[in-house]
Design a protein around this motif. Structure first.
Motif, mmCIF file in Angstrom:
data_model
loop_
_atom_site.group_PDB
_atom_site.id
_atom_site.type_symbol
_atom_site.label_atom_id
_atom_site.label_comp_id
_atom_site.label_asym_id
_atom_site.label_seq_id
_atom_site.Cartn_x
_atom_site.Cartn_y
_atom_site.Cartn_z
ATOM 1 N N GLU A 194 -4.220 -6.118 -1.755
ATOM 2 C CA GLU A 194 -5.086 -5.660 -2.842
ATOM 3 C C GLU A 194 -6.021 -6.761 -3.338
ATOM 4 O OE1 GLU A 194 -4.754 -3.378 -7.179
ATOM 5 O OE2 GLU A 194 -2.947 -4.007 -6.113
ATOM 6 N N TRP B 83 0.803 -1.219 0.000
ATOM 7 C CA TRP B 83 0.000 0.000 0.000
ATOM 8 C C TRP B 83 0.839 1.274 0.000
ATOM 9 C CZ3 TRP B 83 1.067 2.895 4.282
ATOM 10 C CH2 TRP B 83 1.481 2.237 5.435
ATOM 11 N N CYS C 232 -5.048 2.942 0.436
ATOM 12 C CA CYS C 232 -4.584 2.996 -0.960
ATOM 13 C C CYS C 232 -5.320 4.081 -1.745
ATOM 14 C CB CYS C 232 -4.787 1.645 -1.643
ATOM 15 S SG CYS C 232 -3.808 0.304 -0.934
#
Length: 361
Positions: A137, A31, A102
């Motif tokens: 992610e 991130w 993010c």
């Protein structure tokens, strides 16, 4: 080298390799690259603003901002979401959304989301789903609905929307609106996407229901649809200022927005009780009439979504009582003319009611 020595060497090398990977992931997580990119872009933008700035104060502010952007603090950013089990203690629950770690550009988030939906309170996963707690992610985006169209397609049944409203009720802090969690009536304004649901207008409702439920439609057209017409003739409405009249609009119009002061229709029309017709119409158009009926019954008696309470509140006309008392004028306008006329005046009713109260000696 002995066999034992070779095994020890291989295991040591493997341990060193795994440790190196762990340290790299721990101190340079995925991130961070998103935050680095964001701060670098903002620094370049601020430098250009600094170069063209003309005042000393402006340069000073931009200089401080630039200093931070060039040496930012990389950190996990998160929204603590209220949990139902910890409301009594007025503490944050065990739910959390870390999406903005993010997706760090708050300005972009605000402009790309419905203005009326406070995602800083409800988070991201309530609409987009996915795993809001994860910083990986792939895991965070698993099962996620990206665009509004994707979110709309998940609306396959009325229960999907009810679950969405229930979650909003669970996440709403008590201090924002003590009545909202109990009645949950206000959540009906939100579609599954977080956008405010659209009021389609009573004409669209009556087009079908005039033949299906004629007695109900006829009575409502004759009485409730015209409630604002009666209000506008009342002396307190005529004498009242804009703020006073807004108190009337809350219950005598349909789809009233307290922020903009606008409403969908005058009077208490179909959607005032049954909620915005967008979702109902959607189910009807895709051939799921039974699901549409569940949506339409949300505001009716016996359901947990209280549509009646906010207006049928004993304190709803307090400002009217004060108006007539202060001016010492006739209170005949206090009671709606379309109901059975009261035989006693307001003052007589107050005296009569007080006689029923227990005496204090």
């Amino acid at each position: 080298m002995s066999v034992q020595g070779a095994v020890f060497f291989v295991l040591s090398a493997l341990f060193l390799f795994i440790t190196t990977l762990w340290i790299n992931e721990e101190f340079n997580p995925e991130w961070i690259k998103y935050q680095k990119k964001y701060y670098e872009e903002q620094a370049l933008k601020t430098e250009k603003e600094y170069e063209v700035s003309t005042t000393v104060k402006e340069k000073e502010l931009l200089g401080k901002k630039l200093a931070f952007l060039k040496n930012p603090v990389y950190e996990v950013k998160q929204i603590f979401l209220k949990g139902i089990s910890t409301w009594a203690e007025r503490e944050n629950g065990d739910k959390v959304d870390r999406c903005m770690t993010c997706h760090i550009d708050e300005e972009e988030l605000r402009t790309s989301h419905p203005e009326e939906f406070p995602f800083d309170i409800y988070g991201c996963s309530v609409c987009h789903e996915g795993n809001g707690r994860s910083l990986d992610e792939e895991l965070a985006h698993e099962g996620m609905y990206y665009a509004r169209r994707d979110m709309q397609l998940r609306l396959t049944s009325a229960e999907t929307l009810f679950e969405f409203w229930d979650e909003l009720a669970e996440l709403t802090p008590e201090e924002r609106d003590p009545n909202q969690r109990i009645g949950m009536g206000n959540f009906r304004i939100f579609n599954i996407t977080g956008d405010k649901a659209i009021y389609v207008g009573s004409k669209k409702c009556i087009k079908c229901h005039e033949g299906l439920t004629y007695p109900h439609v006829e009575r409502w057209l004759r009485i409730k649809f015209k409630s604002l017409d009666l209000v506008k003739k009342a002396p307190d409405y005529i004498a009242g200022d804009e703020e006073y009249r807004k108190q009337c609009f809350k219950c005598h119009t349909t789809g009233y927005d307290e922020v903009t002061g606008e409403y969908s229709e005058e009077g208490v029309t179909c959607e005032a009780c049954h909620g915005p017709g967008e979702v109902y119409s959607y189910f009807m158009e895709i051939g799921k009439a039974s699901q549409g009926q569940k949506i339409a019954k949300v505001g009716t008696y016996g359901t947990p979504y209280n549509a009646c309470g906010p207006c049928h509140d004993t304190r709803g006309h307090e400002m009217r009582v004060k108006f007539f008392q202060v001016r010492a004028v006739s209170d005949e306008w206090f009671f709606p003319q379309h109901t059975t006329p009261y035989k006693t005046s307001l003052s007589e009713k107050v005296i009569s009611a007080s006689n029923l109260l227990p005496k204090i000696h």
